[in-house]
Design a protein around this motif. Sequence first.
Motif, PDB file in Angstrom:
ATOM      1  N   LEU A 161       4.488  -1.733 -29.093  1.00  0.00           N
ATOM      2  CA  LEU A 161       5.141  -1.081 -27.949  1.00  0.00           C
ATOM      3  C   LEU A 161       6.475  -0.464 -28.350  1.00  0.00           C
ATOM      4  CD1 LEU A 161       4.449  -3.777 -25.200  1.00  0.00           C
ATOM      5  CD2 LEU A 161       3.366  -1.537 -25.424  1.00  0.00           C
ATOM      6  N   ASN A 219      10.365  -7.114 -15.240  1.00  0.00           N
ATOM      7  CA  ASN A 219       9.182  -7.989 -15.270  1.00  0.00           C
ATOM      8  C   ASN A 219       9.447  -9.320 -15.963  1.00  0.00           C
ATOM      9  OD1 ASN A 219       7.591  -5.995 -14.033  1.00  0.00           O
ATOM     10  ND2 ASN A 219       7.195  -5.017 -16.011  1.00  0.00           N
ATOM     11  N   ASP A 265      12.130  -1.767 -17.951  1.00  0.00           N
ATOM     12  CA  ASP A 265      10.861  -2.271 -17.396  1.00  0.00           C
ATOM     13  C   ASP A 265      10.653  -3.741 -17.759  1.00  0.00           C
ATOM     14  OD1 ASP A 265      10.414   0.232 -16.375  1.00  0.00           O
ATOM     15  OD2 ASP A 265       9.126   0.877 -18.025  1.00  0.00           O
ATOM     16  N   SER A 293       3.413  -8.958 -25.588  1.00  0.00           N
ATOM     17  CA  SER A 293       4.014  -8.692 -24.278  1.00  0.00           C
ATOM     18  C   SER A 293       3.332  -9.514 -23.208  1.00  0.00           C
ATOM     19  CB  SER A 293       3.902  -7.197 -23.951  1.00  0.00           C
ATOM     20  OG  SER A 293       4.220  -6.960 -22.599  1.00  0.00           O
ATOM     21  N   LEU A 299      11.899   1.140 -21.897  1.00  0.00           N
ATOM     22  CA  LEU A 299      11.081  -0.044 -22.187  1.00  0.00           C
ATOM     23  C   LEU A 299      11.838  -1.325 -21.841  1.00  0.00           C
ATOM     24  CD1 LEU A 299       8.474  -1.198 -23.526  1.00  0.00           C
ATOM     25  CD2 LEU A 299       9.742  -1.227 -25.683  1.00  0.00           C
ATOM     26  N   ARG A 340      -0.120  -6.515 -25.177  1.00  0.00           N
ATOM     27  CA  ARG A 340      -0.160  -5.804 -26.465  1.00  0.00           C
ATOM     28  C   ARG A 340       0.971  -6.293 -27.355  1.00  0.00           C
ATOM     29  NH1 ARG A 340       0.073   0.266 -24.636  1.00  0.00           N
ATOM     30  NH2 ARG A 340      -0.059   0.605 -26.881  1.00  0.00           N
ATOM     31  N   PHE A 387       3.131  -9.009 -20.010  1.00  0.00           N
ATOM     32  CA  PHE A 387       2.447  -8.238 -18.976  1.00  0.00           C
ATOM     33  C   PHE A 387       1.359  -7.319 -19.526  1.00  0.00           C
ATOM     34  CE2 PHE A 387       5.593  -9.783 -16.166  1.00  0.00           C
ATOM     35  CZ  PHE A 387       5.032  -9.667 -14.903  1.00  0.00           C
ATOM     36  N   SER A 388       1.649  -6.584 -20.599  1.00  0.00           N
ATOM     37  CA  SER A 388       0.643  -5.642 -21.103  1.00  0.00           C
ATOM     38  C   SER A 388      -0.361  -6.315 -22.025  1.00  0.00           C
ATOM     39  CB  SER A 388       1.331  -4.489 -21.841  1.00  0.00           C
ATOM     40  OG  SER A 388       1.944  -4.967 -23.028  1.00  0.00           O
ATOM     41  N   ASP A 424       9.851  -9.864 -19.074  1.00  0.00           N
ATOM     42  CA  ASP A 424       8.967  -9.903 -20.244  1.00  0.00           C
ATOM     43  C   ASP A 424       9.796 -10.365 -21.444  1.00  0.00           C
ATOM     44  OD1 ASP A 424       6.970  -9.546 -22.075  1.00  0.00           O
ATOM     45  OD2 ASP A 424       6.239  -7.704 -21.141  1.00  0.00           O
TER      46      ASP A 424
END
Length: 313
Positions: free
Chosen positions: A90, A276, A272, A80, A269, A85, A82-83, A278
Amino acid sequence: MSAYILRRLVSAIAVMAMVGAFVFLLLRLAPGDPAAIIAGRNATAEIIANIREQLGLNAPLPVQFIHWVRQMLGGDFGISIFSGRPVLELISQRLEPTISLAILTMMFSVSVGVSFGVVAAWRSGRLVDRLLAAFSALGYSVPVFVVGYFLVYFLAIRTHWLPVQGYVQINQGLGLWFVHLILPTLALSLGFIAFIARVTRASMLEVISEDYIRTAAAKGASSYSILFHHALKNAGVPILTVIGISFAYLIGGVVLTETVFNIPGIGRLVVDAINNRDYPIIQSVLILTSGLYVLINLAVDLAYSLIDPRIRY
């Protein structure tokens, strides 16, 4: 039969290849730069360029696409943006609420929708048929989020019968898990029940007019036996088609329903991730969802030949 299954598998692989190319190009060619979003408003051009280099966004599109396909085929869905991970981690964390809601919705919709359709065909032109027609029109007309807020107001806020929002994992108690999914399931099921009921009614009316049904009635067969043993089996192909198509609508409905009822599932998910930009999460969810949709339609096509062995494509 083996040749038929092989042709359908080849078709499914071709469809997934086209979906993969479409998803990749759609996100890459859409306006907006994920590197600029990650860097923030006050970032310099040099910082943004460094982030683009780290993400591999400066490479030509064909190179990015081949690298992405290799990763996906190897089970690596990326990290990801942004995170930081793994995307698969996720997605797996959000999978239980979405699968729970989808399974309950389909089970409830199919059982109620088919029953309504059979009863409407059996009592065609009478009060029950007209009431079910009105219910179907209502189910088509009202959006999922409106039904959701209506149910929340009357069954949760006014009466306190059910929880307003949230989700409880199944390992924390089967009763709590089920109670928290009643309202989302009812909200999401209304449209599917209407859709399945209308198709079931139309298919059953066509079958009921056949000579062998009148022969069964003349021999003294009960209404239950005529409807469920003789007519419903032969009306099954259109109903199976509707159930397969309904899954695509279910995916869109799940996103809205999870937002209304604050359920931490795949839909939240994705929302979001879109906000972003993502890429890895959006691409992975779209590919996995499309693959599941193709598999369900493949299973439906194969079920046709089991219901009616004369069917071959």
